[in-house]
Design a protein around this motif. Structure first.
Motif, short mmCIF file in Angstrom:
data_model
loop_
_atom_site.label_atom_id
_atom_site.label_comp_id
_atom_site.label_asym_id
_atom_site.label_seq_id
_atom_site.Cartn_x
_atom_site.Cartn_y
_atom_site.Cartn_z
N ASN A 296 0.69 -1.30 -0.25
CA ASN A 296 -0.15 0.01 -0.51
C ASN A 296 1.07 1.63 0.19
OD1 ASN A 296 -2.55 -1.80 0.06
ND2 ASN A 296 -2.18 -2.13 2.57
N ALA A 297 0.29 2.12 -0.77
CA ALA A 297 1.02 3.94 -0.50
C ALA A 297 0.06 4.85 -0.80
CB ALA A 297 1.61 3.92 -1.83
N VAL A 298 0.37 6.02 0.39
CA VAL A 298 -0.40 6.80 0.51
C VAL A 298 0.69 8.16 0.34
CG1 VAL A 298 -1.56 7.95 2.62
CG2 VAL A 298 -1.93 5.58 2.10
N ARG A 299 -0.18 8.92 -0.46
CA ARG A 299 0.28 10.02 -0.42
C ARG A 299 -0.76 11.60 -0.69
NH1 ARG A 299 3.40 6.63 -0.45
NH2 ARG A 299 6.07 6.84 -1.68
N GLY A 300 -0.15 12.75 -0.97
CA GLY A 300 -0.71 13.49 0.05
C GLY A 300 -1.01 14.62 0.52
N LEU A 315 -4.14 8.63 -3.49
CA LEU A 315 -3.67 9.95 -2.75
C LEU A 315 -4.99 10.95 -2.81
CD1 LEU A 315 -1.70 11.76 -5.43
CD2 LEU A 315 -3.75 13.09 -5.00
N SER A 316 -4.75 11.66 -1.47
CA SER A 316 -5.83 12.83 -1.14
C SER A 316 -5.07 14.56 -1.01
CB SER A 316 -6.64 12.39 -0.04
OG SER A 316 -7.19 13.34 0.54
N GLU A 317 -5.83 14.72 -1.23
CA GLU A 317 -5.29 16.67 -1.48
C GLU A 317 -5.87 17.57 0.04
OE1 GLU A 317 -5.85 18.94 -4.92
OE2 GLU A 317 -4.19 18.32 -5.60
N GLU A 318 -6.84 16.64 0.38
CA GLU A 318 -7.51 17.73 2.04
C GLU A 318 -8.60 16.02 2.22
OE1 GLU A 318 -10.24 20.23 0.50
OE2 GLU A 318 -8.25 21.55 -0.57
N VAL A 332 -7.94 8.47 -5.87
CA VAL A 332 -7.71 9.78 -6.47
C VAL A 332 -7.91 11.07 -5.74
CG1 VAL A 332 -5.89 11.46 -7.30
CG2 VAL A 332 -5.50 9.05 -8.02
N ASP A 333 -8.50 11.73 -5.10
CA ASP A 333 -9.11 12.32 -4.46
C ASP A 333 -8.85 13.86 -4.62
OD1 ASP A 333 -10.72 14.35 -2.56
OD2 ASP A 333 -12.15 13.74 -2.67
N VAL A 334 -8.54 15.00 -5.25
CA VAL A 334 -8.53 16.16 -6.01
C VAL A 334 -9.32 17.28 -5.82
CG1 VAL A 334 -6.03 15.44 -7.09
CG2 VAL A 334 -8.35 16.01 -8.30
N GLY A 335 -10.40 17.20 -4.29
CA GLY A 335 -10.99 18.40 -4.78
C GLY A 335 -12.61 17.94 -4.99
N ASP A 336 -12.21 18.70 -6.28
CA ASP A 336 -13.52 18.51 -7.34
C ASP A 336 -13.61 17.13 -8.16
OD1 ASP A 336 -11.65 18.52 -9.24
OD2 ASP A 336 -12.22 20.13 -10.33
N ALA A 337 -12.89 16.00 -7.94
CA ALA A 337 -13.33 15.05 -8.57
C ALA A 337 -12.23 13.79 -7.75
CB ALA A 337 -11.99 14.89 -10.05
N LEU A 338 -13.25 13.07 -7.97
CA LEU A 338 -12.41 11.48 -7.10
C LEU A 338 -12.55 10.19 -8.05
CD1 LEU A 338 -11.62 9.65 -5.09
CD2 LEU A 338 -14.35 9.25 -4.65
N LEU A 339 -11.41 9.86 -8.52
CA LEU A 339 -11.35 8.70 -8.95
C LEU A 339 -10.91 7.70 -8.39
CD1 LEU A 339 -9.76 7.61 -11.89
CD2 LEU A 339 -7.83 7.54 -11.22
N GLY A 360 -18.48 18.06 -22.64
CA GLY A 360 -18.19 19.39 -22.73
C GLY A 360 -17.82 19.75 -21.45
N ARG A 361 -17.75 18.62 -20.32
CA ARG A 361 -17.69 18.75 -18.98
C ARG A 361 -15.67 19.67 -18.89
NH1 ARG A 361 -19.66 16.33 -15.34
NH2 ARG A 361 -18.60 18.46 -13.87
N HIS A 362 -15.58 21.08 -18.90
CA HIS A 362 -14.40 20.99 -19.33
C HIS A 362 -13.56 22.11 -17.91
CE1 HIS A 362 -15.09 21.38 -23.76
NE2 HIS A 362 -15.79 22.07 -23.51
N ASP A 363 -14.76 21.97 -17.28
CA ASP A 363 -14.62 22.86 -15.68
C ASP A 363 -13.61 21.63 -15.06
OD1 ASP A 363 -16.31 20.47 -15.85
OD2 ASP A 363 -16.84 21.38 -13.84
N LEU A 364 -13.80 20.15 -15.50
CA LEU A 364 -12.88 18.31 -14.97
C LEU A 364 -11.52 18.35 -15.49
CD1 LEU A 364 -15.79 16.69 -13.75
CD2 LEU A 364 -13.90 17.94 -12.38
N LEU A 365 -11.63 18.52 -16.90
CA LEU A 365 -10.48 18.14 -17.70
C LEU A 365 -9.28 19.14 -17.26
CD1 LEU A 365 -12.75 18.65 -20.90
CD2 LEU A 365 -11.60 16.33 -19.85
#
Length: 365
Positions: A296-300, A315-318, A332-339, A360-365
């Protein structure tokens, strides 16, 4: 190997978005500008790797116009004029050709190394030795590929078949290239691996600028003609306007591999075994990171707890993330998106990006 190479320039390709590392790698913050492995970004690490050989004033970076200022900020010791923005992405062939014109104006007989900003090299010293051999082969008029000794039957990489030996250069044997093979199926890849006659194509090349520009004239005449127009304006007040106007007439995207290397006559390869990785997906990035006894590996900056988990990457930013009884997952959690994806399906993250583009989800690209 710390000697400075004479009449050698480096060009680093630093465009692209790195869609398979979504949602961390985005249009505004592509992977080559991120600190994915340590405290240096991948672009900075690429420059650090070649700095003992090539003075920074002879390092060029080709990137998307929107990344120029970020790249200049990260590479404060590289002359700002050496960091060149392509008005729109047109593939690696036009980018390489444009850099060759810039370098030719400074040294018509220079050797040019073409590198990528998103590669990881575990053995920088061995890499510089391979580059040194490639430089010597290139000085003899060859287009030179750096091939990677394969460690498994990769289907997501191109392969290079070796032909006859060209002899040793700085202690490294170089080979004539018989052919390039694009991303084979597993059966062919296993045959390539077992034969011992094939290398992975790293996408790293070397050549004399006068040689590569002549090959462009022969194999990509339309692109060559446009690059010549841009090249003729370099150093004049019309340089920027000419670049924008002529670049806009280029159609489609042409890679240096398919446009030039697969069809050129005098192509060589220099094998290397230096812990190379193109960091093309979450699974390849995770493989380069330290892990605990369970894999296991944890980052962020975010906090995480894993209970009875195996080979899980978080990986979690917050956010605080807790996981129980999971295996072989990427989170991978970066606030506005979770993978969330299985590690074996990491290559398919690009399909999510394609769907976001279609919606057309340019806000997430």
């Amino acid at each position: 190997m710390g000697d400075v190479e004479q009449s050698v320039f480096a060009m680093i390709l630093a465009g692209g978005v790195g869609t398979r590392l979504w949602p961390l790698s985005r249009r505004g913050t592509p992977k080559q500008l991120l600190e994915l492995l340590g405290e240096r970004t991948m672009l900075q690490a690429t420059v650090d790797r070649i700095a003992p050989m090539i003075p920074l004033e002879r390092v060029y970076v080709m990137t998307n116009a929107e990344y120029v200022e970020q790249a200049r900020a990260q590479l404060s010791n590289v002359p700002p004029k050496n960091i060149i923005g392509e008005p729109t992405p047109r593939g690696t062939a036009p980018a390489v050709g444009l850099a060759a014109w810039h370098i030719q104006t400074r040294d018509p007989k220079a050797v040019m190394l073409s590198l990528h900003a998103d590669h990881h090299i575990a053995d920088p010293e061995g890499f510089r030795q391979a580059l040194g051999a490639a430089i010597d082969v290139a000085r003899e008029g060859w287009l030179v590929n750096l091939g990677v000794r394969p460690t498994y039957a990769a289907t997501g990489l191109g392969w290079v078949e070796m032909d006859s030996s060209l002899g040793k250069f700085r202690g490294v044997e170089a080979w004539r290239v018989k052919r390039f093979v694009e991303k084979p199926d597993i059966e062919r890849a296993e045959h390539f691996l077992e034969s011992g006659r094939y290398l992975w194509n790293s996408g790293i090349f070397g050549w004399r600028v006068d040689v590569i520009l002549k090959v462009f004239e022969r194999l990509l005449p339309s692109i060559s003609e446009r690059l010549a127009q841009i090249g003729a304006a370099l150093g004049t007040p019309e340089a920027e306007a000419t670049l924008r106007e002529v670049w806009a007439t280029l159609r489609g995207e042409t890679t240096i591999d398919r446009g030039i290397m697969e069809h050129a006559a005098q192509v060589a390869t220099v094998p290397m075994d230096v812990g190379w990785d193109d960091v093309g997906s979450w699974s390849s990035l995770i493989a380069l990171m330290p892990a605990d006894a369970s894999g296991n590996a944890v980052r962020g900056a975010g906090d995480s707890i894993l209970v009875d988990c195996e080979r899980v990457f978080i990986l979690s930013e917050e956010k605080f993330i807790a996981a129980v009884g999971l295996s072989d997952l990427v989170v991978v959690d970066v606030g506005d998106a979770l993978l969330i994806c299985h590690r074996d399906r990491a290559q398919d993250v690009k399909r999510i990006v394609s769907q976001l583009q279609a919606q057309g989800r340019h806000d997430l690209l």
